[in-house]
Design an enzyme around this catalytic site. Sequence first.
Site, PDB file in Angstrom:
ATOM      1  N   ASP A  23     -42.308 -19.298   8.264  1.00 14.97           N
ATOM      2  CA  ASP A  23     -43.927 -18.882   9.233  1.00 14.97           C
ATOM      3  C   ASP A  23     -43.356 -19.960  10.494  1.00 14.97           C
ATOM      4  O   ASP A  23     -43.018 -20.725  10.509  1.00 14.97           O
ATOM      5  CB  ASP A  23     -45.153 -20.586   8.693  1.00 14.97           C
ATOM      6  CG  ASP A  23     -46.322 -20.267   9.360  1.00 14.97           C
ATOM      7  OD1 ASP A  23     -46.647 -18.669   9.573  1.00 14.97           O
ATOM      8  OD2 ASP A  23     -47.524 -20.269   9.241  1.00 14.97           O
ATOM      9  N   ASP A  24     -43.825 -20.004  11.687  1.00 13.42           N
ATOM     10  CA  ASP A  24     -43.173 -20.079  13.307  1.00 13.42           C
ATOM     11  C   ASP A  24     -41.809 -20.087  13.259  1.00 13.42           C
ATOM     12  O   ASP A  24     -41.777 -20.871  13.658  1.00 13.42           O
ATOM     13  CB  ASP A  24     -44.348 -20.885  13.766  1.00 13.42           C
ATOM     14  CG  ASP A  24     -45.435 -20.906  13.606  1.00 13.42           C
ATOM     15  OD1 ASP A  24     -46.102 -19.976  12.694  1.00 13.42           O
ATOM     16  OD2 ASP A  24     -46.273 -21.368  14.279  1.00 13.42           O
ATOM     17  N   CYS A  62     -50.032 -15.852  13.116  1.00 12.30           N
ATOM     18  CA  CYS A  62     -49.175 -15.153  12.060  1.00 12.30           C
ATOM     19  C   CYS A  62     -50.324 -14.015  11.570  1.00 12.30           C
ATOM     20  O   CYS A  62     -49.347 -13.299  11.019  1.00 12.30           O
ATOM     21  CB  CYS A  62     -49.899 -16.743  11.373  1.00 12.30           C
ATOM     22  SG  CYS A  62     -49.412 -18.625  11.500  1.00 12.30           S
ATOM     23  N   HIS A 116     -51.599 -13.908   5.737  1.00 14.85           N
ATOM     24  CA  HIS A 116     -52.116 -14.973   6.687  1.00 14.85           C
ATOM     25  C   HIS A 116     -53.763 -15.347   5.205  1.00 14.85           C
ATOM     26  O   HIS A 116     -53.922 -14.408   4.810  1.00 14.85           O
ATOM     27  CB  HIS A 116     -52.645 -15.188   7.480  1.00 14.85           C
ATOM     28  CG  HIS A 116     -53.573 -16.272   8.157  1.00 14.85           C
ATOM     29  ND1 HIS A 116     -52.678 -17.345   8.492  1.00 14.85           N
ATOM     30  CD2 HIS A 116     -54.564 -16.516   8.565  1.00 14.85           C
ATOM     31  CE1 HIS A 116     -52.766 -17.862   8.880  1.00 14.85           C
ATOM     32  NE2 HIS A 116     -54.082 -18.326   8.758  1.00 14.85           N
ATOM     33  N   ASP A 314     -42.134 -14.891  11.600  1.00 14.37           N
ATOM     34  CA  ASP A 314     -43.348 -14.125  11.555  1.00 14.37           C
ATOM     35  C   ASP A 314     -43.492 -14.136  13.250  1.00 14.37           C
ATOM     36  O   ASP A 314     -44.271 -12.542  12.977  1.00 14.37           O
ATOM     37  CB  ASP A 314     -44.686 -14.531  10.801  1.00 14.37           C
ATOM     38  CG  ASP A 314     -45.144 -15.943  11.269  1.00 14.37           C
ATOM     39  OD1 ASP A 314     -44.420 -16.838  11.651  1.00 14.37           O
ATOM     40  OD2 ASP A 314     -46.553 -16.747  10.353  1.00 14.37           O
ATOM     41  N   HIS A 315     -43.057 -14.592  13.881  1.00 21.16           N
ATOM     42  CA  HIS A 315     -42.855 -14.829  14.833  1.00 21.16           C
ATOM     43  C   HIS A 315     -42.686 -16.486  15.756  1.00 21.16           C
ATOM     44  O   HIS A 315     -41.725 -17.402  15.003  1.00 21.16           O
ATOM     45  CB  HIS A 315     -44.633 -14.824  15.932  1.00 21.16           C
ATOM     46  CG  HIS A 315     -45.434 -15.998  14.878  1.00 21.16           C
ATOM     47  ND1 HIS A 315     -44.976 -16.946  15.371  1.00 21.16           N
ATOM     48  CD2 HIS A 315     -46.729 -15.613  14.495  1.00 21.16           C
ATOM     49  CE1 HIS A 315     -45.963 -17.982  15.362  1.00 21.16           C
ATOM     50  NE2 HIS A 315     -46.988 -16.729  14.167  1.00 21.16           N
TER      51      HIS A 315
END
Length: 527
Positions: A23-24, A62, A116, A314-315
């Site tokens: 995540d992130d 997300c 998510h 995810d980014h």
Amino acid sequence: MQYTLGVENPAPRPRNVLLIMVDDLRPALAPYGDRVAITPNVQRLANTSVLFSRAYAQQALCAPSRNSMLTSRIPDTVRLYDFYSYWRNSSGNFTTLPQYYKDHGYTTVSVGKVFHPGKSSNGNDDEPYSWSKEPYHPSTEKYKESPVCLDRDGSLHKNLVCPVDIKEMPEGTLPDVQSTEFAVKMLNDFARNDSRSPFFLAVGYHKPHVPLKYPKEFLDLYPLEKMPLPDYRRKPPKMPLVAWNPWTDLREREDVRALNLTFPFQLIPDDFSRRIRQSYYAATSYMDSLVGQLLGNLTDLGLRNNTIVVLLGDHGWSLGEHGEWSKYSDFEVATRVPLLFSVPDLVRKGPRIVKDPVELTDLFPTLVDLSGLPKLQKCPKNDLSRSVPLCTEGVNLSPLIRNPSSTNHRPRSNDIEDGSPRMTTAAFSQYPRPGIQPARDSDKPRLKHIRIMGYSIRTERYRYTEWVAFSPKNFTAHWDERFAVELYDHRSDPDENFNVAESKKHSRLLKKLSAALRNRDRVPTRL
Ligand SMILES: *[C@@H]1O[C@H](CO)[C@@H](O)[C@H](O)[C@H]1NC(C)=O
Ligand SMILES: *[C@@H]1O[C@H](CO)[C@@H](O)[C@H](O)[C@H]1NC(C)=O
Ligand SMILES: *[C@@H]1O[C@H](CO)[C@@H](O)[C@H](O)[C@H]1NC(C)=O
Ligand SMILES: *[C@@H]1O[C@H](CO)[C@@H](O)[C@H](O)[C@H]1NC(C)=O
Ligand SMILES: *[C@@H]1O[C@H](CO)[C@@H](O)[C@H](O)[C@H]1NC(C)=O
Ligand SMILES: *[C@@H]1O[C@H](CO)[C@@H](O)[C@H](O)[C@H]1NC(C)=O
């Protein structure tokens, strides 16, 4: 019953898949050349991997990013830009990546944050379509917002910067530790099970998402005085207002609130910026250690050489570049992600680096081809009915992964090399805004409040972004109503501080990039 009796070469067992989603996570990783990051386990994985050095999320948030990636459709097709709709009800009945494996006889298991959670995955992580069993969520996830961060005065707060003593935590553990333990238990079950059904195990780590909560020993890896800051740390004069994301998720944390920053432009002071960066890296090293446990068990159980391992984010996440923090934008730091494929027998000494701009929509067609499953068809172009349940809007990158000569040191010719057309020379991202002026909901506008969409194309050299009017009622972009344009030349400006869209000498280039952007052309003439 022994089916292979008398057969000299029984059919090879289909390969398992271990998909690690973080995540992130921007590429703050040693194998990506980040000199600060201490991530030996990801480095070890990378050493047997094909590493995509220019991989991009389709929207730096997300839920839209994950739904796009896992259905291999862009956000404009999934029609999710916030958190509040489920594609099967609101767009089309799209088959997901895990569902495809499940439909082909795999046992598919979700651990932690893969979809998510919430409305965007129907409150059940798209089970039963995507998963063979009920998705696992760590019990301590419910303490996400608990005040457990020790401040300098000895009191506990809901801080952004949150190194903790794991023994003091509720239940004496943390979500990602629990997810790792559960995933390892699943691996043990798979190793023991002789039903010969292959597995697709997706493990979604929560860190380094905010709050930056992690076992405090990881802080010792990063002395504060050695933590570098970006050179350019304020809003560049030519950055359009609409591009600014006011990082509201940071402002909500108690330690950031105590800085009394005015909204939306006052900068975080350097000393606190250093502490945020330090904790982002520490949380990343914590995640790295858990990835090490996961892969260590995979190897010890004898599964490593029959399992394709993929690791991705995810980014991305801005860490103070041009005064910005968090995700919520089209900038390189928010859209670029790590993407590694470790395929047994393919890479002995790596990493092998592929520089082509690729997308997370490419994951689905690539992985199924690497697994030997039937290839996906391309989705029909401009299919307004969105009625084809199984197709891809991405590109199958497996030839780039399988064929070493197609990677690294690519000739600088246009389009053609060793006789074959290039697979991709561009990647696309987008971000919605409620208006031009940065507002409290600029980072996460609800669908009904979206008025502007920022569409962005990344080529090998440039990032080009157009902010245009957008109607949330019919999901339509109005390209003729343009609010701002950005052009960044990565050869001279990798941090995207100097918007050169106004420069006359770029007018021909701008036309080409604009045309490629509107057509979503993945193979524009190499720019
Ligand atoms: C990865 O490979 C590099 C280059 O071959 C090597 O220097 C490094 O020690 C390896 N790292 C790990 C963790 O295996
Ligand atoms: C959606 O597709 C699944 C198979 O992928 C099918 O079982 C289900 O009935 C479909 N739902 C609708 C509403 O068509
Ligand atoms: C999607 O539709 C189904 C069937 O009507 C319904 O049960 C479910 O709650 C809906 N999900 C969402 C998130 O709206
Ligand atoms: C922020 O404002 C509060 C209340 O006015 C004050 O006590 C505190 O010292 C201020 N903090 C900073 C960093 O200026
Ligand atoms: C296997 O996973 C457990 C956590 O469940 C961890 O304690 C152990 O160190 C791991 N083993 C290896 C070889 O990494
Ligand atoms: C895979 O690894 C196991 C143990 O680690 C070994 O026994 C086996 O021969 C390996 N298989 C192949 C195809 O390399």
